[in-house]
Enzyme design. Sequence first.
Site, PDB file in Angstrom:
ATOM      1  CD  GLN A  47     -32.484 -17.004   1.843  1.00  0.00           C
ATOM      2  OE1 GLN A  47     -33.065 -16.023   2.299  1.00  0.00           O
ATOM      3  NE2 GLN A  47     -31.187 -17.027   1.646  1.00  0.00           N
ATOM      4  NE  ARG A 107     -27.261 -24.249   1.498  1.00  0.00           N
ATOM      5  CZ  ARG A 107     -26.205 -24.165   2.297  1.00  0.00           C
ATOM      6  NH1 ARG A 107     -25.155 -24.934   2.114  1.00  0.00           N
ATOM      7  NH2 ARG A 107     -26.190 -23.302   3.287  1.00  0.00           N
ATOM      8  CG  ASP A 148     -33.913 -24.335   3.404  1.00  0.00           C
ATOM      9  OD1 ASP A 148     -34.077 -25.544   3.640  1.00  0.00           O
ATOM     10  OD2 ASP A 148     -32.790 -23.812   3.306  1.00  0.00           O
ATOM     11  CB  SER A 194     -32.839 -22.983   6.760  1.00  0.00           C
ATOM     12  OG  SER A 194     -31.879 -23.054   5.738  1.00  0.00           O
ATOM     13  CE1 TYR A 216     -25.986 -28.359   2.037  1.00  0.00           C
ATOM     14  CE2 TYR A 216     -26.229 -28.045  -0.336  1.00  0.00           C
ATOM     15  CZ  TYR A 216     -26.784 -28.203   0.923  1.00  0.00           C
ATOM     16  OH  TYR A 216     -28.158 -28.186   1.064  1.00  0.00           O
TER      17      TYR A 216
END
Length: 370
Positions: free
Chosen positions: A130, A125, A133, A136, A230
């Site tokens: 990103q 993360r 990912d 997501s 998280y």
Amino acid sequence: MKIAALKERHPNETRVAITPDIVKLFIRSKFDICIETKAGLAAGFSDEDYIAAGAKVSKVPLEVIGDADIILKVQPTPIDEKINELSFAKKGALIIGLLLNSEKNLFEAYADKKINAMSLELMPRISKVQHMDVLSSQSNLAGYRAVIEAAYHCLGIFPMLMTSAGTILAKKTLVIGAGVAGLQAIATAKRLGGIVQAYDVRQATKEQVESLGAKFINTHLQDCETKSGYAKAKLDSASVKAQNEILTNAAKNNDIIITTAQIPGKKAPILISKEMIAQMKPGSIIIDLAAGTGGNTELTKADKIVDINGVKIIGYTNFAGLVPNDASRLYAKNLYNVITYAFNDGVLNASDDVIKSMLVTFEGKVVYGL
């Protein structure tokens, strides 16, 4: 290098790991693409679409992946299936997909066959990845679809409606977990006209929740966020007690609950007890987005709709797969980004920290968890 994809054979999987638009990108990057016939049909992509994009389409699975360097998956085929990438893949091939929650001993089977495997759930993360990912992108769609599913099963409508026959009150929705799926669920429920509350043990999510127009109801807990972003897997006793009080009260006063709490590689935490469910109004709906990893309620059953005294608990394990066309497009683009990042001149950069973190088998060994 050759990239291949078989038709998905995991139960209830409608997505496909490569789409025609991404075929074009791979070909521009000097990859050869071969897919099994009808691989994209459930997601709305025909063989003709793939052929027009430049892919080879074959009815023979061995021809598709027997000499492939990279095999793209959404979910791994069960080992006992007759047509299985495990049986057909060559030594040294790389399988990439959502592998972490696969059946027991799959990683050992890959290692025995000298097949390298990369699990996309293990993507770090961090901001630089990103665009790769998949969790997501797929969670975003799952959060949207969860609200649509709730609206379908709901006995009323989401928005307030004033008519000559009387006023219909807006439905009250509680979203548990303000990650990607939860935030999209909040936004979708608000767009439908619902009254939305959200709960998360991470105090940092309060601003995001409120920016979407929902009420953040965690006012008692200390912050319970890990360094990786998280929620903590285990809360202290005081936090657990406060959480139970908050959720018990919220369950009684909401028409719809959407739960999204998951811990990568572990069983989902139980947040909604059977005692809480017993206090909910008949006609209430619980959408459990964590059903695939055990569920966030005590009574969730994977891929089932459970009715407890008029309270429906919907535990589908693949909400993103209910919108397979868009889910496949996003997933395939994520995979393209992974592959173009991971390979330099046809060689996997296994020493890169990002790639290393996602490898579960490499050169005949299970490396996950080491």
